[in-house]
Design a protein around this motif. Structure first.
Motif, PDB file in Angstrom:
ATOM      1  N   UNK A   1      11.887  77.468  77.355  1.00 48.03           N
ATOM      2  CA  UNK A   1      13.101  77.845  78.070  1.00 48.03           C
ATOM      3  C   UNK A   1      12.781  78.011  79.552  1.00 48.03           C
ATOM      4  N   UNK A   2      13.766  77.753  80.390  1.00 50.08           N
ATOM      5  CA  UNK A   2      13.600  78.017  81.818  1.00 50.08           C
ATOM      6  C   UNK A   2      13.414  79.523  81.965  1.00 50.08           C
ATOM      7  N   UNK A   3      12.344  79.924  82.607  1.00 53.02           N
ATOM      8  CA  UNK A   3      11.956  81.329  82.635  1.00 53.02           C
ATOM      9  C   UNK A   3      13.054  82.249  83.154  1.00 53.02           C
TER      10      UNK A   3
ATOM     11  N   UNK B   1      17.121  86.455  81.927  1.00 53.26           N
ATOM     12  CA  UNK B   1      18.498  86.950  82.052  1.00 53.26           C
ATOM     13  C   UNK B   1      19.154  87.090  80.677  1.00 53.26           C
ATOM     14  N   UNK B   2      18.935  86.098  79.814  1.00 52.36           N
ATOM     15  CA  UNK B   2      19.486  86.165  78.454  1.00 52.36           C
ATOM     16  C   UNK B   2      18.898  87.344  77.679  1.00 52.36           C
ATOM     17  N   UNK B   3      17.622  87.606  77.876  1.00 53.47           N
ATOM     18  CA  UNK B   3      16.969  88.713  77.173  1.00 53.47           C
ATOM     19  C   UNK B   3      17.553  90.066  77.571  1.00 53.47           C
ATOM     20  N   UNK B   4      17.996  90.198  78.801  1.00 48.22           N
ATOM     21  CA  UNK B   4      18.576  91.465  79.259  1.00 48.22           C
ATOM     22  C   UNK B   4      19.827  91.830  78.469  1.00 48.22           C
TER      23      UNK B   4
ATOM     24  N   UNK C   1      13.720  96.721  76.855  1.00 45.96           N
ATOM     25  CA  UNK C   1      14.818  96.471  77.798  1.00 45.96           C
ATOM     26  C   UNK C   1      14.662  97.275  79.079  1.00 45.96           C
ATOM     27  N   UNK C   2      14.237  98.522  78.948  1.00 52.39           N
ATOM     28  CA  UNK C   2      14.035  99.367  80.130  1.00 52.39           C
ATOM     29  C   UNK C   2      12.971  98.767  81.034  1.00 52.39           C
ATOM     30  N   UNK C   3      11.872  98.327  80.440  1.00 53.00           N
ATOM     31  CA  UNK C   3      10.791  97.719  81.225  1.00 53.00           C
ATOM     32  C   UNK C   3      11.243  96.417  81.874  1.00 53.00           C
ATOM     33  N   UNK C   4      12.000  95.619  81.135  1.00 53.26           N
ATOM     34  CA  UNK C   4      12.485  94.337  81.650  1.00 53.26           C
ATOM     35  C   UNK C   4      13.420  94.522  82.838  1.00 53.26           C
ATOM     36  N   UNK C   5      14.222  95.579  82.814  1.00 51.16           N
ATOM     37  CA  UNK C   5      15.240  95.798  83.849  1.00 51.16           C
ATOM     38  C   UNK C   5      14.715  96.570  85.069  1.00 51.16           C
TER      39      UNK C   5
ATOM     40  N   UNK D   1       6.338  88.619  84.263  1.00 52.28           N
ATOM     41  CA  UNK D   1       7.165  88.279  83.099  1.00 52.28           C
ATOM     42  C   UNK D   1       6.370  87.756  81.906  1.00 52.28           C
ATOM     43  N   UNK D   2       5.294  87.007  82.146  1.00 52.08           N
ATOM     44  CA  UNK D   2       4.566  86.453  81.004  1.00 52.08           C
ATOM     45  C   UNK D   2       3.881  87.556  80.198  1.00 52.08           C
TER      46      UNK D   2
END
Length: 173
Positions: free
Chosen positions: A58-60, A65-68, A78-82, A89-90
């Motif tokens: 997938x385009x990173x 964005x989809x994962x959020x 989710x907290x870490x991602x946001x 990201x990897x």
């Protein structure tokens, strides 16, 4: 036979008057487009992420964005991602999604779509319009020269210059 002659007359007129797109004769048109290919890190224009557990890439940026919006991820993930200082990201993907994930550097390259060859630019444009589901939104006509192709050159010269009124049986009608 008259329909064929009329077709050739109309084709001759179109060949003589169409834009040459700065190409020498003999020329024909293909479909030009773009695709993303794996690149060296220093040439990367974007990154994709490959997830071996589902054998998908997938385009990173789109994937993140989809994962959020993914309700199946843990609150911690989710907290870490946001977070505003999210910078690796990897590592996050390996921790929460797939430990074997890999980043793939990519760059966009121009391609000539295979199996496309048109005598006129208008026909190439029509093909793109009718078959847009096979191409990206950047698909376009692409003029090419039939370099060192004497039979193609002769055929196109005949099509462009033949005097249809010189055919005896046509003058009798």
């Amino acid at each position: 036979m008259n329909q064929d002659i009329q077709f050739l007359k109309e084709l001759q007129s179109e060949l003589k008057t169409q834009d040459h797109d700065s190409q020498a004769a003999p020329r024909f048109w293909t479909v030009g487009d773009y695709e993303w290919v794996e690149a060296r890190e220093e040439n990367a224009e974007r990154y994709s992420v490959y997830l071996p557990y589902i054998a998908e890439a997938y385009v990173l940026d789109d994937y993140l964005e989809d994962l959020k919006e993914d309700s199946e991820l843990s609150k911690e993930a989710l907290t870490e991602l946001k977070k505003d200082d999210f910078d690796d990201p990897i590592e996050w993907i390996r921790k929460y999604i797939d430990e074997g994930a890999e980043l793939i550097p990519e760059r966009k390259v121009h391609i000539i779509q295979p199996d496309t060859m048109f005598l006129t630019k208008a026909e190439a444009k029509s093909h793109i319009k009718l078959n847009k589901h096979h191409y990206t939104s950047e698909a376009h006509t692409y003029a090419m020269t039939s370099w060192r192709a004497p039979k193609v050159e002769r055929l196109l010269k005949i099509l462009e210059t033949f005097d249809w009124s010189s055919i005896t049986y046509l003058n009798k009608r």
